[in-house]
Design an enzyme around this catalytic site. Structure first.
Site, PDB file in Angstrom:
ATOM      1  N   ARG A 166      39.749  35.669  28.420  1.00  0.00           N
ATOM      2  CA  ARG A 166      41.110  35.181  28.652  1.00  0.00           C
ATOM      3  C   ARG A 166      41.398  33.957  27.787  1.00  0.00           C
ATOM      4  O   ARG A 166      41.065  32.827  28.143  1.00  0.00           O
ATOM      5  CB  ARG A 166      41.304  34.884  30.143  1.00  0.00           C
ATOM      6  CG  ARG A 166      41.411  36.161  30.966  1.00  0.00           C
ATOM      7  CD  ARG A 166      41.330  35.906  32.435  1.00  0.00           C
ATOM      8  NE  ARG A 166      40.004  35.530  32.888  1.00  0.00           N
ATOM      9  CZ  ARG A 166      39.670  35.340  34.166  1.00  0.00           C
ATOM     10  NH1 ARG A 166      40.587  35.485  35.105  1.00  0.00           N
ATOM     11  NH2 ARG A 166      38.446  35.009  34.490  1.00  0.00           N
ATOM     12  N   THR A 223      35.865  30.661  31.302  1.00  0.00           N
ATOM     13  CA  THR A 223      37.256  30.623  31.767  1.00  0.00           C
ATOM     14  C   THR A 223      37.351  30.390  33.273  1.00  0.00           C
ATOM     15  O   THR A 223      38.440  30.243  33.812  1.00  0.00           O
ATOM     16  CB  THR A 223      37.980  31.956  31.442  1.00  0.00           C
ATOM     17  OG1 THR A 223      37.246  33.020  32.060  1.00  0.00           O
ATOM     18  CG2 THR A 223      38.083  32.195  29.950  1.00  0.00           C
ATOM     19  N   ASP A 283      34.825  39.724  24.000  1.00  0.00           N
ATOM     20  CA  ASP A 283      34.275  40.471  25.129  1.00  0.00           C
ATOM     21  C   ASP A 283      32.783  40.685  24.868  1.00  0.00           C
ATOM     22  O   ASP A 283      32.414  41.320  23.870  1.00  0.00           O
ATOM     23  CB  ASP A 283      35.025  41.820  25.215  1.00  0.00           C
ATOM     24  CG  ASP A 283      34.650  42.624  26.453  1.00  0.00           C
ATOM     25  OD1 ASP A 283      33.497  42.514  26.921  1.00  0.00           O
ATOM     26  OD2 ASP A 283      35.522  43.363  26.938  1.00  0.00           O
ATOM     27  N   PHE A 322      31.238  29.017  37.216  1.00  0.00           N
ATOM     28  CA  PHE A 322      30.107  28.237  36.698  1.00  0.00           C
ATOM     29  C   PHE A 322      30.342  27.796  35.248  1.00  0.00           C
ATOM     30  O   PHE A 322      30.049  26.658  34.878  1.00  0.00           O
ATOM     31  CB  PHE A 322      28.804  29.062  36.712  1.00  0.00           C
ATOM     32  CG  PHE A 322      28.341  29.539  38.053  1.00  0.00           C
ATOM     33  CD1 PHE A 322      28.819  28.984  39.231  1.00  0.00           C
ATOM     34  CD2 PHE A 322      27.396  30.559  38.145  1.00  0.00           C
ATOM     35  CE1 PHE A 322      28.378  29.441  40.481  1.00  0.00           C
ATOM     36  CE2 PHE A 322      26.942  31.020  39.375  1.00  0.00           C
ATOM     37  CZ  PHE A 322      27.439  30.466  40.538  1.00  0.00           C
ATOM     38  N   ASN A 370      26.186  33.087  30.564  1.00  0.00           N
ATOM     39  CA  ASN A 370      26.682  32.971  31.933  1.00  0.00           C
ATOM     40  C   ASN A 370      27.644  34.103  32.300  1.00  0.00           C
ATOM     41  O   ASN A 370      27.722  34.491  33.466  1.00  0.00           O
ATOM     42  CB  ASN A 370      27.381  31.609  32.084  1.00  0.00           C
ATOM     43  CG  ASN A 370      28.261  31.548  33.307  1.00  0.00           C
ATOM     44  OD1 ASN A 370      27.771  31.470  34.438  1.00  0.00           O
ATOM     45  ND2 ASN A 370      29.579  31.614  33.120  1.00  0.00           N
ATOM     46  N   TYR A 373      24.391  45.977  40.718  1.00  0.00           N
ATOM     47  CA  TYR A 373      24.470  44.544  40.385  1.00  0.00           C
ATOM     48  C   TYR A 373      23.068  43.937  40.419  1.00  0.00           C
ATOM     49  O   TYR A 373      22.671  43.220  39.490  1.00  0.00           O
ATOM     50  CB  TYR A 373      25.407  43.804  41.349  1.00  0.00           C
ATOM     51  CG  TYR A 373      25.462  42.311  41.065  1.00  0.00           C
ATOM     52  CD1 TYR A 373      26.068  41.839  39.901  1.00  0.00           C
ATOM     53  CD2 TYR A 373      24.896  41.386  41.930  1.00  0.00           C
ATOM     54  CE1 TYR A 373      26.094  40.472  39.618  1.00  0.00           C
ATOM     55  CE2 TYR A 373      24.913  40.024  41.658  1.00  0.00           C
ATOM     56  CZ  TYR A 373      25.522  39.579  40.495  1.00  0.00           C
ATOM     57  OH  TYR A 373      25.541  38.230  40.203  1.00  0.00           O
ATOM     58  N   THR A 399      33.325  31.030  43.723  1.00  0.00           N
ATOM     59  CA  THR A 399      34.017  31.014  42.429  1.00  0.00           C
ATOM     60  C   THR A 399      35.013  32.179  42.483  1.00  0.00           C
ATOM     61  O   THR A 399      35.368  32.607  43.566  1.00  0.00           O
ATOM     62  CB  THR A 399      32.993  31.244  41.292  1.00  0.00           C
ATOM     63  OG1 THR A 399      32.395  32.530  41.512  1.00  0.00           O
ATOM     64  CG2 THR A 399      31.900  30.178  41.261  1.00  0.00           C
ATOM     65  N   PHE A 413      34.005  35.029  41.633  1.00  0.00           N
ATOM     66  CA  PHE A 413      33.055  36.156  41.674  1.00  0.00           C
ATOM     67  C   PHE A 413      33.451  37.231  42.693  1.00  0.00           C
ATOM     68  O   PHE A 413      33.503  38.417  42.365  1.00  0.00           O
ATOM     69  CB  PHE A 413      31.657  35.579  41.986  1.00  0.00           C
ATOM     70  CG  PHE A 413      30.575  36.608  42.102  1.00  0.00           C
ATOM     71  CD1 PHE A 413      29.928  37.104  40.976  1.00  0.00           C
ATOM     72  CD2 PHE A 413      30.180  37.087  43.346  1.00  0.00           C
ATOM     73  CE1 PHE A 413      28.915  38.049  41.089  1.00  0.00           C
ATOM     74  CE2 PHE A 413      29.170  38.034  43.463  1.00  0.00           C
ATOM     75  CZ  PHE A 413      28.541  38.513  42.332  1.00  0.00           C
TER      76      PHE A 413
HETATM   77  P1  NDP Z   1      33.646  33.984  37.828  1.00  0.00           P
HETATM   78  O1  NDP Z   1      34.277  35.307  38.076  1.00  0.00           O
HETATM   79  O2  NDP Z   1      34.319  32.770  38.360  1.00  0.00           O
HETATM   80  O3  NDP Z   1      33.373  33.784  36.271  1.00  0.00           O
HETATM   81  C1  NDP Z   1      32.871  34.849  35.477  1.00  0.00           C
HETATM   82  C2  NDP Z   1      33.061  34.516  34.022  1.00  0.00           C
HETATM   83  O4  NDP Z   1      32.482  35.597  33.247  1.00  0.00           O
HETATM   84  C3  NDP Z   1      34.512  34.384  33.617  1.00  0.00           C
HETATM   85  O5  NDP Z   1      34.658  33.284  32.758  1.00  0.00           O
HETATM   86  C4  NDP Z   1      34.782  35.687  32.851  1.00  0.00           C
HETATM   87  O6  NDP Z   1      35.714  35.445  31.803  1.00  0.00           O
HETATM   88  C5  NDP Z   1      33.411  35.965  32.240  1.00  0.00           C
HETATM   89  N1  NDP Z   1      33.287  37.373  31.878  1.00  0.00           N
HETATM   90  C6  NDP Z   1      33.249  38.443  32.719  1.00  0.00           C
HETATM   91  N2  NDP Z   1      33.198  39.578  32.005  1.00  0.00           N
HETATM   92  C7  NDP Z   1      33.215  39.216  30.692  1.00  0.00           C
HETATM   93  C8  NDP Z   1      33.200  39.945  29.470  1.00  0.00           C
HETATM   94  N3  NDP Z   1      33.147  41.284  29.440  1.00  0.00           N
HETATM   95  N4  NDP Z   1      33.223  39.248  28.305  1.00  0.00           N
HETATM   96  C9  NDP Z   1      33.280  37.907  28.318  1.00  0.00           C
HETATM   97  N5  NDP Z   1      33.294  37.154  29.433  1.00  0.00           N
HETATM   98  C10 NDP Z   1      33.266  37.821  30.610  1.00  0.00           C
HETATM   99  O7  NDP Z   1      32.167  34.118  38.448  1.00  0.00           O
HETATM  100  P2  NDP Z   1      30.927  33.089  38.453  1.00  0.00           P
HETATM  101  O8  NDP Z   1      31.227  31.826  37.767  1.00  0.00           O
HETATM  102  O9  NDP Z   1      30.443  33.048  39.838  1.00  0.00           O
HETATM  103  O10 NDP Z   1      29.900  33.955  37.621  1.00  0.00           O
HETATM  104  C11 NDP Z   1      29.181  33.452  36.508  1.00  0.00           C
HETATM  105  C12 NDP Z   1      27.807  34.102  36.491  1.00  0.00           C
HETATM  106  O11 NDP Z   1      27.099  33.713  37.653  1.00  0.00           O
HETATM  107  C13 NDP Z   1      27.803  35.634  36.480  1.00  0.00           C
HETATM  108  O12 NDP Z   1      26.802  36.072  35.600  1.00  0.00           O
HETATM  109  C14 NDP Z   1      27.429  35.990  37.932  1.00  0.00           C
HETATM  110  O13 NDP Z   1      26.803  37.235  38.024  1.00  0.00           O
HETATM  111  C15 NDP Z   1      26.498  34.854  38.250  1.00  0.00           C
HETATM  112  N6  NDP Z   1      26.274  34.552  39.658  1.00  0.00           N
HETATM  113  C16 NDP Z   1      27.312  34.250  40.510  1.00  0.00           C
HETATM  114  C17 NDP Z   1      27.063  33.922  41.833  1.00  0.00           C
HETATM  115  C18 NDP Z   1      28.147  33.626  42.810  1.00  0.00           C
HETATM  116  O14 NDP Z   1      27.895  33.754  44.041  1.00  0.00           O
HETATM  117  N7  NDP Z   1      29.330  33.197  42.381  1.00  0.00           N
HETATM  118  C19 NDP Z   1      25.688  33.845  42.331  1.00  0.00           C
HETATM  119  C20 NDP Z   1      24.678  34.182  41.372  1.00  0.00           C
HETATM  120  C21 NDP Z   1      24.975  34.485  40.079  1.00  0.00           C
HETATM  121  P3  NDP Z   1      36.908  36.432  31.398  1.00  0.00           P
HETATM  122  O15 NDP Z   1      37.279  37.235  32.614  1.00  0.00           O
HETATM  123  O16 NDP Z   1      37.980  35.499  30.915  1.00  0.00           O
HETATM  124  O17 NDP Z   1      36.344  37.253  30.307  1.00  0.00           O
HETATM  125  C1  8X3 Z   2      25.766  36.678  43.294  1.00  0.00           C
HETATM  126  C2  8X3 Z   2      25.124  36.389  44.612  1.00  0.00           C
HETATM  127  O1  8X3 Z   2      24.252  37.455  46.755  1.00  0.00           O
HETATM  128  O2  8X3 Z   2      26.447  38.165  45.949  1.00  0.00           O
HETATM  129  O3  8X3 Z   2      24.835  36.951  42.313  1.00  0.00           O
HETATM  130  O4  8X3 Z   2      24.446  38.892  44.831  1.00  0.00           O
HETATM  131  S1  8X3 Z   2      25.055  37.799  45.557  1.00  0.00           S
END
Ligand code: NDP
Ligand code: 8X3
Length: 248
Positions: free
Chosen positions: A30, A6, A55, A9, A82, A148, A183, A185
């Protein structure tokens, strides 16, 4: 099948794989966003996509959602684990146990529940592949990262375990470990505080979701004999989990 499509990444991966004419199952909690994404991906008959809202923290919901797929959508070749999040950046002493549960339940148990449920389907594929989105926080730690980082260290361990256990089935297991990427995040980590979230990305060019999507496509589209085991990727301005060169 991409979890967490949603936003960030996962959404960018869905868009990138759709351009490569993959059939997609996009998931997340969502449903409104998933439905919009499916309309975008399937508009003008460009791609085939289905939405599954669930979820990842709730094992029963994961199983019911995957089992509800029509038979011709159960031939899953690629699972991208992801979905994930960080909640807060406090020391352990000041941390909120509810945040800890949220991160462990989503980032660790979510990967376990989803993988366990989808594995029997992947075993029927002629080119099965699991892509786990870990983090640079899965091999390093930083102050305030504690739980985390621990959850992403678990994803690192699970990726290695999967690669060993799934070897007899020819299932490729790739872990992508990004550094700082802009993102939603940080918005989630700082619980909607947009100003605090945007400061994370001040003074340098962070990674974009499309950068990670390109890497996922590269790994999945590599020849079947090639398993990209692990990719760490950071912005050029980031040397490790805590050294960032900012222009300010
Ligand atoms: P976003 O917040 O943009 O996206 C996170 C996604 O995870 C959303 O689609 C959300 O969907 C979904 N999600 C979260 N909780 C749940 C749940 N309980 N059930 C189902 N879906 C869930 O963050 P990113 O795209 O950045 O994050 C994607 C991945 O990348 C994560 O694992 C994060 O830890 C990892 N990551 C991110 C980094 C960054 O700097 N952005 C760096 C390294 C890793 P919804 O809320 O609709 O359920
Ligand atoms: C997300 C990157 O550096 O915030 O995994 O942990 S960091």
């Amino acid at each position: 099948m991409i979890t967490g499509a949603t936003s960030g990444f996962g959404k960018a991966m869905a868009q990138a794989f759709a351009r490569e004419e993959f059939r997609l199952i996009v998931t997340g909690r969502r449903k409104d966003r998933l439905d919009l994404l499916v309309s975008e991906l399937t508009g003008e008959g460009k791609a085939k996509a289905a939405a599954l809202a669930f979820d990842v923290r709730v094992q029963k919901d994961v199983e019911e959602a995957v089992n509800s797929l029509p038979a011709d959508w159960k031939n899953i070749d690629v699972l991208i684990n992801n979905a994930g999040l960080a909640l807060g950046k406090s020391t352990l002493e000041n941390g909120d146990p509810e945040d800890w549960d949220g991160m462990i339940d989503t980032n660790v148990k979510g990967v376990l529940y989803t993988t366990r449920t989808v594995l029997p389907l992947l075993k029927n594929s002629s080119s099965p592949h699991i892509v786990n989105v870990g983090s640079i926080a899965g091999t390093e730690v930083y102050p305030g990262g504690n739980v985390y980082c621990a959850s992403k260290h678990a994803v690192n361990a699970l990726s290695k375990s999967m690669r060993q256990e799934l070897l007899p089935y020819g299932i490729r297991v790739t872990q992508i470990r990004p550094g700082l990427a802009e993102t939603e995040f940080s918005l989630v980590r700082y619980k909607g505080d947009a100003e605090k979230a945007s400061r994370v990305y001040d003074g340098y060019d962070p990674l974009l979701a499309e950068d990670i999507a390109r890497i996922a496509c590269f790994a999945v589209q590599s020849p079947a004999r090639v398993c990209i085991n692990d990719i760490e990727v950071t912005p050029t301005a980031q040397a490790n989990a805590f050294m960032i060169h900012r222009n300010d």
